[in-house]
Design a protein around this motif. Structure first.
Motif, PDB file in Angstrom:
ATOM      1  N   ALA A   1       9.429  -9.042   7.183  1.00 38.59           N
ATOM      2  CA  ALA A   1       8.490  -8.127   6.993  1.00 38.59           C
ATOM      3  C   ALA A   1       7.637  -7.819   5.708  1.00 38.59           C
ATOM      4  O   ALA A   1       8.602  -7.180   4.659  1.00 38.59           O
ATOM      5  CB  ALA A   1       8.125  -7.114   7.809  1.00 38.59           C
ATOM      6  N   ALA A   2       6.764  -7.044   5.988  1.00 39.42           N
ATOM      7  CA  ALA A   2       5.836  -6.654   4.719  1.00 39.42           C
ATOM      8  C   ALA A   2       6.010  -5.193   4.401  1.00 39.42           C
ATOM      9  O   ALA A   2       5.194  -5.002   4.248  1.00 39.42           O
ATOM     10  CB  ALA A   2       4.316  -7.120   4.124  1.00 39.42           C
ATOM     11  N   THR A   3       6.382  -4.513   5.822  1.00 39.43           N
ATOM     12  CA  THR A   3       6.698  -2.935   5.810  1.00 39.43           C
ATOM     13  C   THR A   3       7.536  -2.500   4.114  1.00 39.43           C
ATOM     14  O   THR A   3       6.193  -1.129   4.048  1.00 39.43           O
ATOM     15  CB  THR A   3       7.601  -3.128   6.870  1.00 39.43           C
ATOM     16  OG1 THR A   3       6.461  -3.328   7.916  1.00 39.43           O
ATOM     17  CG2 THR A   3       7.173  -1.352   6.974  1.00 39.43           C
ATOM     18  N   TRP A   4       7.990  -2.636   3.389  1.00 41.98           N
ATOM     19  CA  TRP A   4       8.759  -1.744   2.607  1.00 41.98           C
ATOM     20  C   TRP A   4       7.813  -1.954   1.239  1.00 41.98           C
ATOM     21  O   TRP A   4       7.582  -1.497   0.633  1.00 41.98           O
ATOM     22  CB  TRP A   4      10.383  -2.453   2.322  1.00 41.98           C
ATOM     23  CG  TRP A   4      10.835  -2.032   3.454  1.00 41.98           C
ATOM     24  CD1 TRP A   4      12.301  -2.364   3.810  1.00 41.98           C
ATOM     25  CD2 TRP A   4      11.653  -0.794   2.644  1.00 41.98           C
ATOM     26  NE1 TRP A   4      12.609  -0.857   4.610  1.00 41.98           N
ATOM     27  CE2 TRP A   4      11.844  -0.421   4.002  1.00 41.98           C
ATOM     28  CE3 TRP A   4      11.044   0.815   1.999  1.00 41.98           C
ATOM     29  CZ2 TRP A   4      13.180   0.931   4.029  1.00 41.98           C
ATOM     30  CZ3 TRP A   4      11.421   2.142   2.170  1.00 41.98           C
ATOM     31  CH2 TRP A   4      12.279   1.798   3.358  1.00 41.98           C
ATOM     32  N   ALA A   5       6.837  -3.267   1.045  1.00 42.30           N
ATOM     33  CA  ALA A   5       6.115  -3.727   0.085  1.00 42.30           C
ATOM     34  C   ALA A   5       5.023  -2.444   0.366  1.00 42.30           C
ATOM     35  O   ALA A   5       4.200  -1.658  -0.484  1.00 42.30           O
ATOM     36  CB  ALA A   5       5.349  -5.428   0.479  1.00 42.30           C
ATOM     37  N   PHE A   6       4.512  -2.505   1.664  1.00 40.39           N
ATOM     38  CA  PHE A   6       3.334  -1.513   1.846  1.00 40.39           C
ATOM     39  C   PHE A   6       3.968   0.087   1.228  1.00 40.39           C
ATOM     40  O   PHE A   6       3.136   0.614   0.772  1.00 40.39           O
ATOM     41  CB  PHE A   6       2.452  -1.550   2.949  1.00 40.39           C
ATOM     42  CG  PHE A   6       1.764  -2.978   2.904  1.00 40.39           C
ATOM     43  CD1 PHE A   6       0.974  -3.407   2.417  1.00 40.39           C
ATOM     44  CD2 PHE A   6       2.314  -3.888   4.060  1.00 40.39           C
ATOM     45  CE1 PHE A   6      -0.077  -3.888   2.572  1.00 40.39           C
ATOM     46  CE2 PHE A   6       1.381  -4.874   3.986  1.00 40.39           C
ATOM     47  CZ  PHE A   6       0.496  -5.650   2.911  1.00 40.39           C
ATOM     48  N   VAL A   7       5.491  -0.051   1.974  1.00 43.73           N
ATOM     49  CA  VAL A   7       5.288   1.697   1.820  1.00 43.73           C
ATOM     50  C   VAL A   7       5.592   1.693  -0.449  1.00 43.73           C
ATOM     51  O   VAL A   7       4.818   2.865  -0.858  1.00 43.73           O
ATOM     52  CB  VAL A   7       6.686   1.626   1.811  1.00 43.73           C
ATOM     53  CG1 VAL A   7       7.742   2.841   1.254  1.00 43.73           C
ATOM     54  CG2 VAL A   7       7.333   2.014   3.517  1.00 43.73           C
ATOM     55  N   ILE A   8       5.873   0.609  -0.788  1.00 45.90           N
ATOM     56  CA  ILE A   8       6.267   0.636  -2.164  1.00 45.90           C
ATOM     57  C   ILE A   8       3.985   0.982  -2.699  1.00 45.90           C
ATOM     58  O   ILE A   8       4.100   1.687  -3.892  1.00 45.90           O
ATOM     59  CB  ILE A   8       6.409  -0.089  -2.733  1.00 45.90           C
ATOM     60  CG1 ILE A   8       7.851  -0.871  -2.788  1.00 45.90           C
ATOM     61  CG2 ILE A   8       6.599  -1.174  -4.957  1.00 45.90           C
ATOM     62  CD1 ILE A   8       8.552  -1.722  -2.952  1.00 45.90           C
ATOM     63  N   PHE A   9       3.353  -0.014  -2.394  1.00 43.83           N
ATOM     64  CA  PHE A   9       1.738   0.048  -2.337  1.00 43.83           C
ATOM     65  C   PHE A   9       1.332   1.788  -2.546  1.00 43.83           C
ATOM     66  O   PHE A   9      -0.190   1.913  -2.759  1.00 43.83           O
ATOM     67  CB  PHE A   9       1.203  -0.675  -1.726  1.00 43.83           C
ATOM     68  CG  PHE A   9       1.685  -2.280  -2.226  1.00 43.83           C
ATOM     69  CD1 PHE A   9       1.988  -2.186  -2.795  1.00 43.83           C
ATOM     70  CD2 PHE A   9       0.746  -3.398  -1.057  1.00 43.83           C
ATOM     71  CE1 PHE A   9       2.395  -3.903  -3.461  1.00 43.83           C
ATOM     72  CE2 PHE A   9       1.712  -4.721  -1.182  1.00 43.83           C
ATOM     73  CZ  PHE A   9       2.715  -4.938  -2.776  1.00 43.83           C
ATOM     74  N   GLY A  10       1.716   2.255  -0.554  1.00 47.52           N
ATOM     75  CA  GLY A  10       0.904   3.396  -0.448  1.00 47.52           C
ATOM     76  C   GLY A  10       1.511   4.738  -1.745  1.00 47.52           C
ATOM     77  O   GLY A  10       0.823   5.367  -2.429  1.00 47.52           O
ATOM     78  N   ILE A  11       2.642   4.527  -2.318  1.00 45.52           N
ATOM     79  CA  ILE A  11       3.716   5.214  -3.530  1.00 45.52           C
ATOM     80  C   ILE A  11       3.171   5.310  -4.159  1.00 45.52           C
ATOM     81  O   ILE A  11       2.380   6.640  -5.224  1.00 45.52           O
ATOM     82  CB  ILE A  11       4.789   5.168  -3.945  1.00 45.52           C
ATOM     83  CG1 ILE A  11       5.645   5.862  -2.047  1.00 45.52           C
ATOM     84  CG2 ILE A  11       5.583   5.554  -4.482  1.00 45.52           C
ATOM     85  CD1 ILE A  11       7.050   5.441  -2.266  1.00 45.52           C
ATOM     86  N   PHE A  12       2.103   4.413  -4.991  1.00 45.12           N
ATOM     87  CA  PHE A  12       1.304   3.528  -6.286  1.00 45.12           C
ATOM     88  C   PHE A  12       0.220   4.781  -5.858  1.00 45.12           C
ATOM     89  O   PHE A  12      -0.180   4.760  -7.052  1.00 45.12           O
ATOM     90  CB  PHE A  12       1.872   2.165  -6.656  1.00 45.12           C
ATOM     91  CG  PHE A  12       0.752   2.094  -7.905  1.00 45.12           C
ATOM     92  CD1 PHE A  12       1.666   2.028  -8.925  1.00 45.12           C
ATOM     93  CD2 PHE A  12      -1.064   1.503  -7.870  1.00 45.12           C
ATOM     94  CE1 PHE A  12       0.857   1.845 -10.565  1.00 45.12           C
ATOM     95  CE2 PHE A  12      -0.846   1.500  -8.738  1.00 45.12           C
ATOM     96  CZ  PHE A  12      -0.278   0.780 -10.099  1.00 45.12           C
ATOM     97  N   TYR A  13       0.035   4.010  -5.017  1.00 45.29           N
ATOM     98  CA  TYR A  13      -1.821   4.773  -4.518  1.00 45.29           C
ATOM     99  C   TYR A  13      -1.241   6.252  -4.666  1.00 45.29           C
ATOM    100  O   TYR A  13      -2.984   7.836  -5.305  1.00 45.29           O
ATOM    101  CB  TYR A  13      -2.251   4.481  -3.777  1.00 45.29           C
ATOM    102  CG  TYR A  13      -2.488   2.570  -3.399  1.00 45.29           C
ATOM    103  CD1 TYR A  13      -2.841   1.732  -4.541  1.00 45.29           C
ATOM    104  CD2 TYR A  13      -2.665   2.007  -1.856  1.00 45.29           C
ATOM    105  CE1 TYR A  13      -2.839   0.953  -3.968  1.00 45.29           C
ATOM    106  CE2 TYR A  13      -2.781   1.230  -1.799  1.00 45.29           C
ATOM    107  CZ  TYR A  13      -2.282   0.290  -2.544  1.00 45.29           C
ATOM    108  OH  TYR A  13      -2.852  -1.011  -2.991  1.00 45.29           O
ATOM    109  N   ALA A  14      -0.413   7.041  -4.162  1.00 46.94           N
ATOM    110  CA  ALA A  14      -0.581   8.638  -4.498  1.00 46.94           C
ATOM    111  C   ALA A  14      -0.377   8.705  -6.358  1.00 46.94           C
ATOM    112  O   ALA A  14      -1.374  10.115  -7.248  1.00 46.94           O
ATOM    113  CB  ALA A  14       0.252   8.922  -3.722  1.00 46.94           C
ATOM    114  N   VAL A  15       0.738   8.610  -7.150  1.00 40.54           N
ATOM    115  CA  VAL A  15       0.581   8.006  -8.523  1.00 40.54           C
ATOM    116  C   VAL A  15      -0.488   8.142  -8.917  1.00 40.54           C
ATOM    117  O   VAL A  15      -1.026   9.013  -9.805  1.00 40.54           O
ATOM    118  CB  VAL A  15       1.872   7.387  -8.826  1.00 40.54           C
ATOM    119  CG1 VAL A  15       1.990   8.361 -10.749  1.00 40.54           C
ATOM    120  CG2 VAL A  15       3.172   7.597  -7.510  1.00 40.54           C
TER     121      VAL A  15
END
Length: 457
Positions: free
Chosen positions: A412-426
């Protein structure tokens, strides 16, 4: 402003309001129109394999899901890296001349794609080489943006760069929509019609650029400007922000169709049915992202590039959250991606507005005459536009590789979007800290001091 029969313009000064109203605006608009046309077709060629993989059943071509993500990553990587030399190309060869060449040279990868797809069973490396050659279309963005940046005055750069880039970005949904029409009409085994269309479009773009575009004589982006930009901290701050906006746009553009096809196949559809249904939806996200880029530039002209960029990243965190919470839901997938596409498009326009604003502010305080300040602002803005575009494109590589790893490890792609969300926050924090929390005049003053010291030495 003087112009000779070789399509070369001398003494171009877009900040001269009288000259601009007397005909300069028409010249700039004509160059913008054909720049958009050539960049649009270039983006379509760059994105060609995001469509071609939908025509490539595993039982016929022998490529796995991971192979297809890798093809997209290689195309994105090549397009990103080529933006570095393409940034300087218009200064060396002229905007018109390079636009003609950069359109015509794309006939090579499009023709190679036809040959490869007509002969299934080739080794993976051949597909990767062909995908890398389509990256030439991604390089077009840097030369086009650098060229148009020189044609327009500071007060209109947000709109002009947004329109130029947005028109180019529309090449992504255009090729995907064309792929949908071909699948619906000719089936999933006849992709040649897509490629044949772009053979014709490239010829038209090249001829139009040759007839109607101009070269600008004068200072531009050279190795000295690129070296100065590399040493400037704003280059890397802006590049990081552009990873989050354009990297998301181009990375998701390559991956969205494949992810939808996976979801449809998980619901029991055949490969052909899943490809058709994915194609019916996939073009919508890039289309909205391309259109919103123009409005990102307009909003940035009015409210400031940094303010709009901060709001964009906050919204993208929400978009990533929708995809994480939605799980396997196709509705949540479509909603989350549409939100990310629209916001990344807005951010593409707003981040690029920051570039000329920063260097125009620094130039105004330099111990130079008006011509020197204009030359500094033009060359530095052009260099940073190219570098940020290249680094931002690398974000698209990262997105495809992270998605590939997430699917390989978890299905699944769930963990990928966790990483993307963290990057957007930074990225949101950096936008606030560098361009909003710190007063702009102090920021520009520090940049001015650094440049003044360099000039004195």
């Amino acid at each position: 402003m003087a112009r000779n029969r070789t399509h070369t313009i001398t003494d171009w000064d877009p900040e001269d309001v009288e000259a601009w109203e007397a005909g300069g605006s028409r010249v700039a608009r004509r160059n913008l129109i054909w720049s958009v046309a050539a960049e649009h077709v270039g983006f379509s060629v760059w994105s060609l394999w995001s469509v071609m993989v939908l025509f490539m059943p595993t039982d016929v071509y022998g490529l796995t899901l991971g192979d297809k993500f890798l093809i997209g990553a290689v195309a994105t990587l090549a397009g990103a890296l080529l933006r570095f030399p393409y940034t300087m190309a218009t200064s060396f060869f002229g905007g018109r001349n390079w636009t003609v060449f950069s359109a015509v040279v794309l006939l090579i990868p499009v023709s190679a794609t036809i040959v490869l797809l007509a002969n299934p069973g080739q080794p993976l490396w051949m597909y990767l080489v062909c995908a890398a050659l389509t990256g030439l279309g991604g390089g077009n963005f840097a030369s086009s943006m650098t060229n148009i940046n020189a044609f327009y005055p500071q007060r209109l750069k947000g709109w002009a760069l947004g329109l130029n880039a947005g028109g180019g970005n529309l090449g992504v949904p255009a090729v995907q929509l064309l792929g949908l029409l071909v699948i619906a009409w000719a089936g999933d085994r006849q992709p040649y019609w897509v490629c044949a269309f772009y053979l014709v479009a490239l010829v038209i773009a090249g001829i139009g650029a040759a007839l109607y575009m101009d070269n600008l004589a004068g200072p531009g982006v050279d190795l000295a400007a690129m070296a100065a930009a590399v040493r400037n901290r704003h280059t890397w701050t802006i590049s990081l922000l552009y990873i989050g906006t354009f990297g998301s746009f181009i990375g998701f553009s390559f991956a969205f169709g494949q992810m939808l096809a996976i979801s449809f196949r998980d619901q029991g559809q055949t490969v052909a049915e899943a490809s058709l249904h994915a194609a019916q939806i996939a073009f919508i996200g890039p289309l909205l992202g391309s259109l919103s880029r123009v409005w990102g530039g307009r909003l940035a002209d009015r409210f400031g590039g940094s303010a709009v960029t901060l709001v964009v990243f906050l919204g993208m965190i929400v978009g990533a959250g929708v995809l994480i919470a939605g799980g396997d839901s196709i509705a949540a997938c479509a909603l989350g991606f549409v939100l990310l596409f629209v916001l990344s498009g807005l951010g593409n326009g707003s981040v690029y507005k920051i570039i000329p604003s920063v260097f125009d502010a620094a130039a105004r305080a330099l111990p130079l005459d008006e011509a020197g300040r204009a030359a500094y602002s033009r060359s530095m803005s052009g260099a940073v536009i190219g570098i940020a575009g290249a680094v931002g494109g690398l974000g698209g590589v990262g997105i495809n590789l992270v998605l590939r790893q997430s699917y390989s490890a978890t299905g699944a792609a769930t963990w990928a979007f966790v990483i993307f969300g963290i990057f957007y926050a930074v990225a949101a924090v950096i936008t606030w800290r560098v361009y909003l929390a710190v007063p702009r005049d102090r920021d520009a003053e520090r940049e001015t001091d650094r440049v003044s010291a360099t000039l004195a030495s």
